[in-house]
Design a protein around this motif. Sequence first.
Motif, mmCIF file in Angstrom:
data_model
loop_
_atom_site.group_PDB
_atom_site.id
_atom_site.type_symbol
_atom_site.label_atom_id
_atom_site.label_comp_id
_atom_site.label_asym_id
_atom_site.label_seq_id
_atom_site.Cartn_x
_atom_site.Cartn_y
_atom_site.Cartn_z
ATOM 1 N N TYR A 37 0.832 -1.199 0.000
ATOM 2 C CA TYR A 37 0.000 0.000 0.000
ATOM 3 C C TYR A 37 0.877 1.263 0.000
ATOM 4 O O TYR A 37 0.623 2.208 -0.746
ATOM 5 C CB TYR A 37 -0.927 -0.017 1.219
ATOM 6 N N ALA A 38 1.913 1.264 0.838
ATOM 7 C CA ALA A 38 2.838 2.396 0.874
ATOM 8 C C ALA A 38 3.550 2.556 -0.464
ATOM 9 O O ALA A 38 3.789 3.683 -0.924
ATOM 10 C CB ALA A 38 3.846 2.220 2.003
ATOM 11 N N GLN A 39 3.885 1.441 -1.117
ATOM 12 C CA GLN A 39 4.507 1.489 -2.443
ATOM 13 C C GLN A 39 3.566 2.137 -3.446
ATOM 14 O O GLN A 39 3.971 2.956 -4.271
ATOM 15 C CB GLN A 39 4.856 0.070 -2.898
ATOM 16 N N GLY A 40 2.284 1.796 -3.377
ATOM 17 C CA GLY A 40 1.303 2.409 -4.274
ATOM 18 C C GLY A 40 1.160 3.899 -4.033
ATOM 19 O O GLY A 40 1.065 4.685 -4.982
ATOM 20 N N LEU A 41 1.148 4.312 -2.762
ATOM 21 C CA LEU A 41 1.078 5.744 -2.451
ATOM 22 C C LEU A 41 2.321 6.480 -2.949
ATOM 23 O O LEU A 41 2.225 7.601 -3.460
ATOM 24 C CB LEU A 41 0.910 5.954 -0.943
ATOM 25 N N ASN A 42 3.471 5.850 -2.815
ATOM 26 C CA ASN A 42 4.698 6.461 -3.318
ATOM 27 C C ASN A 42 4.660 6.594 -4.836
ATOM 28 O O ASN A 42 5.125 7.595 -5.391
ATOM 29 C CB ASN A 42 5.920 5.658 -2.880
ATOM 30 N N SER A 43 4.100 5.616 -5.518
ATOM 31 C CA SER A 43 3.969 5.703 -6.976
ATOM 32 C C SER A 43 3.044 6.855 -7.373
ATOM 33 O O SER A 43 3.290 7.549 -8.358
ATOM 34 C CB SER A 43 3.448 4.391 -7.549
ATOM 35 N N ILE A 44 1.986 7.065 -6.597
ATOM 36 C CA ILE A 44 1.092 8.200 -6.864
ATOM 37 C C ILE A 44 1.843 9.510 -6.666
ATOM 38 O O ILE A 44 1.714 10.440 -7.463
ATOM 39 C CB ILE A 44 -0.154 8.124 -5.961
ATOM 40 N N LYS A 45 2.655 9.579 -5.608
ATOM 41 C CA LYS A 45 3.457 10.794 -5.368
ATOM 42 C C LYS A 45 4.418 11.040 -6.523
ATOM 43 O O LYS A 45 4.576 12.172 -6.992
ATOM 44 C CB LYS A 45 4.228 10.678 -4.068
ATOM 45 N N LEU A 46 5.051 9.980 -6.988
ATOM 46 C CA LEU A 46 5.992 10.126 -8.104
ATOM 47 C C LEU A 46 5.290 10.574 -9.379
ATOM 48 O O LEU A 46 5.876 11.283 -10.198
ATOM 49 C CB LEU A 46 6.737 8.810 -8.338
ATOM 50 N N ALA A 47 4.034 10.166 -9.558
ATOM 51 C CA ALA A 47 3.278 10.585 -10.739
ATOM 52 C C ALA A 47 2.793 12.029 -10.609
ATOM 53 O O ALA A 47 2.748 12.767 -11.602
ATOM 54 C CB ALA A 47 2.089 9.647 -10.962
ATOM 55 N N LEU A 48 2.439 12.447 -9.409
ATOM 56 C CA LEU A 48 1.939 13.809 -9.202
ATOM 57 C C LEU A 48 3.048 14.857 -9.170
ATOM 58 O O LEU A 48 2.813 16.018 -9.532
ATOM 59 C CB LEU A 48 1.153 13.890 -7.893
ATOM 60 N N SER A 49 4.219 14.474 -8.737
ATOM 61 C CA SER A 49 5.305 15.441 -8.552
ATOM 62 C C SER A 49 5.672 16.215 -9.812
ATOM 63 O O SER A 49 5.799 17.441 -9.757
ATOM 64 C CB SER A 49 6.533 14.744 -7.968
ATOM 65 N N PRO A 50 5.850 15.570 -10.977
ATOM 66 C CA PRO A 50 6.159 16.368 -12.168
ATOM 67 C C PRO A 50 5.028 17.320 -12.550
ATOM 68 O O PRO A 50 5.279 18.432 -13.013
ATOM 69 C CB PRO A 50 6.381 15.327 -13.276
ATOM 70 N N LEU A 51 3.793 16.899 -12.321
ATOM 71 C CA LEU A 51 2.665 17.770 -12.643
ATOM 72 C C LEU A 51 2.646 19.010 -11.750
ATOM 73 O O LEU A 51 2.464 20.133 -12.231
ATOM 74 C CB LEU A 51 1.349 17.004 -12.517
ATOM 75 N N LEU A 52 2.838 18.813 -10.456
ATOM 76 C CA LEU A 52 2.831 19.937 -9.529
ATOM 77 C C LEU A 52 4.037 20.848 -9.735
ATOM 78 O O LEU A 52 3.910 22.078 -9.728
ATOM 79 C CB LEU A 52 2.774 19.433 -8.089
ATOM 80 N N ALA A 53 5.208 20.258 -9.922
ATOM 81 C CA ALA A 53 6.410 21.068 -10.136
ATOM 82 C C ALA A 53 6.341 21.806 -11.474
ATOM 83 O O ALA A 53 6.737 22.972 -11.570
ATOM 84 C CB ALA A 53 7.659 20.189 -10.077
ATOM 85 N N GLY A 54 5.831 21.148 -12.501
ATOM 86 C CA GLY A 54 5.670 21.807 -13.794
ATOM 87 C C GLY A 54 4.662 22.939 -13.724
ATOM 88 O O GLY A 54 4.857 24.007 -14.322
ATOM 89 N N THR A 55 3.586 22.726 -12.989
ATOM 90 C CA THR A 55 2.593 23.778 -12.798
ATOM 91 C C THR A 55 3.219 24.963 -12.076
ATOM 92 O O THR A 55 2.995 26.124 -12.454
ATOM 93 C CB THR A 55 1.393 23.234 -11.996
#
Length: 155
Positions: free
Chosen positions: A34-52
């Motif tokens: 479950y923690a691995q899945g949450l980390n994968s979500i963070k890794l997917a969101l990070s470029p979007l938030l940083a790019g924004t």
Amino acid sequence: MGLVLIAAIELLDALSSAQGIFTEYHHETALLRYAQGLNSIKLALSPLLAGTALVFAARGNLRYAIFALAALTLAGWLLDSLPAIVIHGFKPSLDFGGIEEFVFYLIMPVIAAAAILLAVKRQRLGLAALLACLPALYKWASVGAFIIMLLIYGF
């Protein structure tokens, strides 16, 4: 200008980490998976938030750049740090790792929330921008300190 630089560095860091989104570590327990899945979500969101944050900062929209950078910090805290606290516990100490845990687990989310609050109120946007940049500045300063310690003392 500083906000643009921090957002660009955070975007490069997020893009370099994006390859770990689909990495499967075959953890034995459901909690670790479950923690691995949450980390994968963070890794997917990070470029979007940083790019924004980079786009808004480059266009001069300071408030929304602050929102995006602070959201990047809070997403990392919510999706990465909180599961780590639940799984491994929180044991503050005075060594380098203990101080870093204390800062990342307790101080950085408060700083990000304060940046968002100031930006929402449209007050002291310069301070809000500094607060939104502090987590990234601390992260890169601690990486630099770690590298210097490795160069001085070795493994």
